[in-house]
Design an enzyme around this catalytic site. Structure first.
Site, PDB file in Angstrom:
ATOM      1  N   SER A   1       0.816  -1.207   0.000  1.00 28.82           N
ATOM      2  CA  SER A   1       0.000   0.000   0.000  1.00 28.82           C
ATOM      3  C   SER A   1       0.853   1.261   0.000  1.00 28.82           C
ATOM      4  O   SER A   1       0.402   2.321  -0.404  1.00 28.82           O
ATOM      5  CB  SER A   1      -0.952  -0.021   1.196  1.00 28.82           C
ATOM      6  OG  SER A   1      -0.216  -0.226   2.381  1.00 28.82           O
ATOM      7  N   TYR A   2       2.086   1.150   0.459  1.00 30.85           N
ATOM      8  CA  TYR A   2       2.930   2.343   0.461  1.00 30.85           C
ATOM      9  C   TYR A   2       4.353   2.024   0.023  1.00 30.85           C
ATOM     10  O   TYR A   2       5.282   2.792   0.275  1.00 30.85           O
ATOM     11  CB  TYR A   2       2.943   2.990   1.849  1.00 30.85           C
ATOM     12  CG  TYR A   2       3.466   2.096   2.949  1.00 30.85           C
ATOM     13  CD1 TYR A   2       4.787   2.178   3.366  1.00 30.85           C
ATOM     14  CD2 TYR A   2       2.651   1.156   3.561  1.00 30.85           C
ATOM     15  CE1 TYR A   2       5.282   1.354   4.367  1.00 30.85           C
ATOM     16  CE2 TYR A   2       3.123   0.321   4.557  1.00 30.85           C
ATOM     17  CZ  TYR A   2       4.425   0.432   4.953  1.00 30.85           C
ATOM     18  OH  TYR A   2       4.920  -0.387   5.942  1.00 30.85           O
ATOM     19  N   SER A   3       4.524   0.892  -0.627  1.00 26.74           N
ATOM     20  CA  SER A   3       5.877   0.517  -1.026  1.00 26.74           C
ATOM     21  C   SER A   3       5.852  -0.287  -2.317  1.00 26.74           C
ATOM     22  O   SER A   3       4.818  -0.807  -2.723  1.00 26.74           O
ATOM     23  CB  SER A   3       6.521  -0.337   0.064  1.00 26.74           C
ATOM     24  OG  SER A   3       5.899  -1.607   0.098  1.00 26.74           O
TER      25      SER A   3
ATOM     26  N   GLU B   1      16.252  -9.704   2.565  1.00 24.38           N
ATOM     27  CA  GLU B   1      16.529 -10.998   1.947  1.00 24.38           C
ATOM     28  C   GLU B   1      15.522 -11.197   0.808  1.00 24.38           C
ATOM     29  O   GLU B   1      14.327 -10.934   0.982  1.00 24.38           O
ATOM     30  CB  GLU B   1      16.304 -12.056   3.038  1.00 24.38           C
ATOM     31  CG  GLU B   1      16.417 -13.452   2.619  1.00 24.38           C
ATOM     32  CD  GLU B   1      16.159 -14.382   3.809  1.00 24.38           C
ATOM     33  OE1 GLU B   1      15.811 -13.911   4.919  1.00 24.38           O
ATOM     34  OE2 GLU B   1      16.310 -15.588   3.621  1.00 24.38           O
TER      35      GLU B   1
ATOM     36  N   CYS C   1      13.126 -13.078  -1.560  1.00 21.18           N
ATOM     37  CA  CYS C   1      12.347 -14.317  -1.636  1.00 21.18           C
ATOM     38  C   CYS C   1      11.856 -14.459  -3.069  1.00 21.18           C
ATOM     39  O   CYS C   1      10.818 -13.906  -3.447  1.00 21.18           O
ATOM     40  CB  CYS C   1      11.175 -14.274  -0.664  1.00 21.18           C
ATOM     41  SG  CYS C   1      11.706 -14.215   1.045  1.00 21.18           S
TER      42      CYS C   1
ATOM     43  N   GLU D   1       4.719 -14.974  -3.380  1.00 25.78           N
ATOM     44  CA  GLU D   1       3.833 -15.078  -2.212  1.00 25.78           C
ATOM     45  C   GLU D   1       3.149 -16.448  -2.150  1.00 25.78           C
ATOM     46  O   GLU D   1       2.833 -17.022  -3.199  1.00 25.78           O
ATOM     47  CB  GLU D   1       2.728 -14.015  -2.298  1.00 25.78           C
ATOM     48  CG  GLU D   1       3.246 -12.596  -2.373  1.00 25.78           C
ATOM     49  CD  GLU D   1       2.144 -11.580  -2.681  1.00 25.78           C
ATOM     50  OE1 GLU D   1       0.963 -11.977  -2.771  1.00 25.78           O
ATOM     51  OE2 GLU D   1       2.481 -10.402  -2.840  1.00 25.78           O
TER      52      GLU D   1
ATOM     53  N   ASP E   1      -0.941  -9.108  10.896  1.00 30.06           N
ATOM     54  CA  ASP E   1      -1.438  -9.041   9.515  1.00 30.06           C
ATOM     55  C   ASP E   1      -0.981 -10.270   8.742  1.00 30.06           C
ATOM     56  O   ASP E   1      -0.496 -10.177   7.620  1.00 30.06           O
ATOM     57  CB  ASP E   1      -0.982  -7.744   8.840  1.00 30.06           C
ATOM     58  CG  ASP E   1      -1.828  -7.404   7.615  1.00 30.06           C
ATOM     59  OD1 ASP E   1      -2.903  -8.021   7.438  1.00 30.06           O
ATOM     60  OD2 ASP E   1      -1.421  -6.531   6.833  1.00 30.06           O
TER      61      ASP E   1
ATOM     62  N   ASP F   1       6.474  -8.468   6.070  1.00 31.19           N
ATOM     63  CA  ASP F   1       5.598  -7.334   6.360  1.00 31.19           C
ATOM     64  C   ASP F   1       5.279  -7.216   7.858  1.00 31.19           C
ATOM     65  O   ASP F   1       4.183  -7.551   8.300  1.00 31.19           O
ATOM     66  CB  ASP F   1       4.312  -7.405   5.521  1.00 31.19           C
ATOM     67  CG  ASP F   1       3.557  -6.074   5.547  1.00 31.19           C
ATOM     68  OD1 ASP F   1       4.028  -5.133   6.222  1.00 31.19           O
ATOM     69  OD2 ASP F   1       2.494  -5.981   4.911  1.00 31.19           O
TER      70      ASP F   1
HETATM   71  N1  LIG Z   1      11.798  -9.854   0.854  1.00 27.13           N
HETATM   72  C1  LIG Z   1      10.980  -9.951  -0.188  1.00 27.13           C
HETATM   73  N2  LIG Z   1      11.270 -10.740  -1.243  1.00 27.13           N
HETATM   74  C2  LIG Z   1      10.416 -10.848  -2.289  1.00 27.13           C
HETATM   75  N3  LIG Z   1       9.256 -10.186  -2.374  1.00 27.13           N
HETATM   76  C3  LIG Z   1       8.912  -9.373  -1.362  1.00 27.13           C
HETATM   77  C4  LIG Z   1       9.742  -9.210  -0.218  1.00 27.13           C
HETATM   78  N4  LIG Z   1       9.136  -8.362   0.643  1.00 27.13           N
HETATM   79  C5  LIG Z   1       7.981  -8.013   0.061  1.00 27.13           C
HETATM   80  N5  LIG Z   1       7.831  -8.606  -1.149  1.00 27.13           N
HETATM   81  C6  LIG Z   1       6.683  -8.474  -2.058  1.00 27.13           C
HETATM   82  O1  LIG Z   1       6.209  -7.148  -2.017  1.00 27.13           O
HETATM   83  C7  LIG Z   1       4.856  -7.121  -1.543  1.00 27.13           C
HETATM   84  C8  LIG Z   1       4.657  -5.871  -0.726  1.00 27.13           C
HETATM   85  O2  LIG Z   1       5.528  -5.927   0.398  1.00 27.13           O
HETATM   86  P1  LIG Z   1       5.025  -5.547   1.851  1.00 27.13           P
HETATM   87  O3  LIG Z   1       3.815  -6.369   2.170  1.00 27.13           O
HETATM   88  O4  LIG Z   1       6.173  -5.624   2.779  1.00 27.13           O
HETATM   89  O5  LIG Z   1       4.622  -4.040   1.569  1.00 27.13           O
HETATM   90  P2  LIG Z   1       3.641  -3.081   2.375  1.00 27.13           P
HETATM   91  O6  LIG Z   1       3.645  -1.767   1.664  1.00 27.13           O
HETATM   92  O7  LIG Z   1       4.034  -3.130   3.803  1.00 27.13           O
HETATM   93  O8  LIG Z   1       2.280  -3.829   2.137  1.00 27.13           O
HETATM   94  P3  LIG Z   1       0.849  -3.664   2.826  1.00 27.13           P
HETATM   95  O9  LIG Z   1      -0.042  -3.242   1.696  1.00 27.13           O
HETATM   96  O10 LIG Z   1       0.538  -5.070   3.310  1.00 27.13           O
HETATM   97  O11 LIG Z   1       0.961  -2.679   3.910  1.00 27.13           O
HETATM   98  C9  LIG Z   1       4.688  -8.414  -0.778  1.00 27.13           C
HETATM   99  O12 LIG Z   1       3.342  -8.811  -0.705  1.00 27.13           O
HETATM  100  C10 LIG Z   1       5.533  -9.357  -1.621  1.00 27.13           C
HETATM  101  O13 LIG Z   1       4.821  -9.773  -2.758  1.00 27.13           O
END
Ligand SMILES: Nc1ncnc2c1ncn2[C@@H]1O[C@H](COP(=O)(O)OP(=O)(O)OP(=O)(O)O)[C@@H](O)[C@H]1O
Length: 419
Positions: free
Chosen positions: A60-62, A128, A130, A134, A173, A191
């Site tokens: 949502s913010y990244s 790290e 991944c 998901e 979450d 997350d």
């Molecule tokens: N370490 C990682 N390696 C690979 N993909 C990742 C990694 N971290 C996050 N992602 C991917 O990016 C997406 C968004 O990351 P994340 O959930 O941390 O972001 P957010 O902005 O905190 O999301 P939210 O909308 O849940 O608040 C994850 O659902 C995943 O698909």
């Protein structure tokens, strides 16, 4: 006095909290405020130190991007957060929390944080990578997972949950989108922006600000537990409920509680109204039933030593707990991030433009986007500091729900519909 002790005291002074027994305020005043060092350091990198690759996911913010460090060749998942968006979406506390929590965690089932940096417009977390995507994507592609696949994945989630709960953390979450797979097919929790800290993390006292008694809560509709909806105290039971939903989703292809609107979903959660599919084995039914107990204290694993009971559940009879990470994990459905992104709702967001990262704002400016004031140093979110984290952010407005939820509270405790 230990360093953690002095930090506790400095925080207590800041917030007018009562002093520990036997402590004298004059003694405390004499102590300078200490900073602590993060394990994952704040580096002076710039985004130009990396070759940015494919987009791994959008939050949502990244935006999370595969990134190769040019000098070492190491590959990371770079979580890139637009400072303006962080402010606009009211996510400052999430960023701080995620940075602090990930820094303290060290477990094969948790995504590792290696470093952070920031520039004028963005914050970066070096995570790290991944590469397997998901868990959500695996379920979507496979339709349903087999009992053995589900048991192995669930076991890996349980080990990670046992660890984070042992650290006094509640993820809050947990959902298949936040459970990632490595390229060799093992699971890692990600997350941690919504994490609730119940106690100091190791030697760092992280100030837990009392959460304002607002009419808001945190989570995702399909995985939120009934007690969270009714403002009961948050316990690890909230994660265990989400785990029950995830086990169900792996076996059935969709979560147990899903309505045509979030409001309907919440009603179903409150009434514990879900169908136990006939193809679930008796062991699977029993496990789901025990995780989705309306009483958080009765959920399997919610009591001390409860994890032993959970691991001993017959659903895991074929799982070798001591060798989990050495076992051959389920074969992955082919993971193509761009394709998955195209399928995801978030990808409709065209405001992100990686070519602009590090140079100018990647977010489309509108008059409603707040201006970054020069005094507002958002880089502090990820900098070494005093460990202070703010209260949590809002995902849902509960006002509109309270009436319906209160009514539902009076309904019969268990309304599990079985076919
Ligand atoms: N370490 C990682 N390696 C690979 N993909 C990742 C990694 N971290 C996050 N992602 C991917 O990016 C997406 C968004 O990351 P994340 O959930 O941390 O972001 P957010 O902005 O905190 O999301 P939210 O909308 O849940 O608040 C994850 O659902 C995943 O698909």
């Amino acid at each position: 006095m230990t360093s953690s002790h002095s930090m506790v005291l400095s925080k207590r002074m800041d917030h007018n909290m009562p002093l520990p027994e036997g402590m004298d305020a004059s003694e405390i005043k004499a102590k300078p405020r200490r900073k602590f060092s993060f394990r994952a350091p704040q580096q002076s990198y710039t985004v130009n130190d990396f070759e940015l690759g494919k987009v791994l996911g959008v939050g949502s913010y990244s935006k999370v991007v595969r990134a190769r460090k040019k000098d070492t060749g190491e590959v990371f998942a770079l979580k890139i957060m637009d400072k303006r968006r962080v402010i606009k979406e009211n996510k400052i506390s999430n960023v701080k929390t995620e940075r602090l929590v990930l820094d303290q965690l060290d477990h094969p089932g948790v995504v590792q944080l290696f470093f952070t940096f920031h520039d004028a417009h963005h914050l970066y977390l070096g995570l790290e990578c991944c590469d397997g995507g998901e868990l959500f994507y695996q379920i979507m592609k496979k339709g349903r997972l087999s009992v053995d696949e589900t048991a192995l994945y669930t076991a890996e989630i349980i080990e990670a949950l046992e660890y984070i709960h042992g650290q006094g953390l509640i993820h809050r979450d947990l959902k298949p989108e936040n459970i990632l797979l490595t390229s060799d097919g093992h699971l890692k929790l990600a997350d941690f922006g919504s994490t609730k800290m119940l106690k100091p993390l190791q030697d760092v006292f992280i100030q837990i600000e009392p959460e304002a008694r607002t009419s808001t809560f945190i989570g995702t509709a399909e995985y939120v537990s009934p007690e969270v909806l009714t403002s009961h105290p948050l316990t690890i039971g909230a994660d265990l409920w989400a785990l029950g939903c995830i086990v169900y989703q792996m076996l059935e292809g969709k979560p147990p509680f899903r309505g045509t609107s979030e409001y309907i979903t919440f009603q179903k959660v409150m009434a514990r109204e879900f169908m136990m599919p006939p193809h679930f084995t008796p062991e699977a039914q029993d496990l789901v039933d025990h995780l989705l107990d309306l009483d958080p204290e009765r959920r399997i694993a919610a009591v001390p030593m409860g994890y032993d009971a959970l691991k001993a559940h017959p659903f895991f009879s074929r799982v070798k707990w001591s060798q989990l990470r050495e076992l051959t994990p389920p074969r992955l459905a082919i993971w193509a991030p761009e394709a998955a992104e195209a399928e995801s709702e978030e990808s409709a967001d065209s405001n992100w433009d990686l070519t602009q990262i590090g140079r100018k704002l990647s977010i489309t400016m509108t008059s409603r986007v707040p201006t970054l004031k020069s005094g507002h140093n958002l880089g502090e979110c990820i900098s070494e500091g005093d460990g202070k984290t703010a209260s949590t952010s809002t995902h849902y407005d509960k006002n509109s729900l309270s009436q319906g939820c209160n009514a539902l509270r009076c309904q019969s405790a268990t309304t599990t519909l079985k076919t």
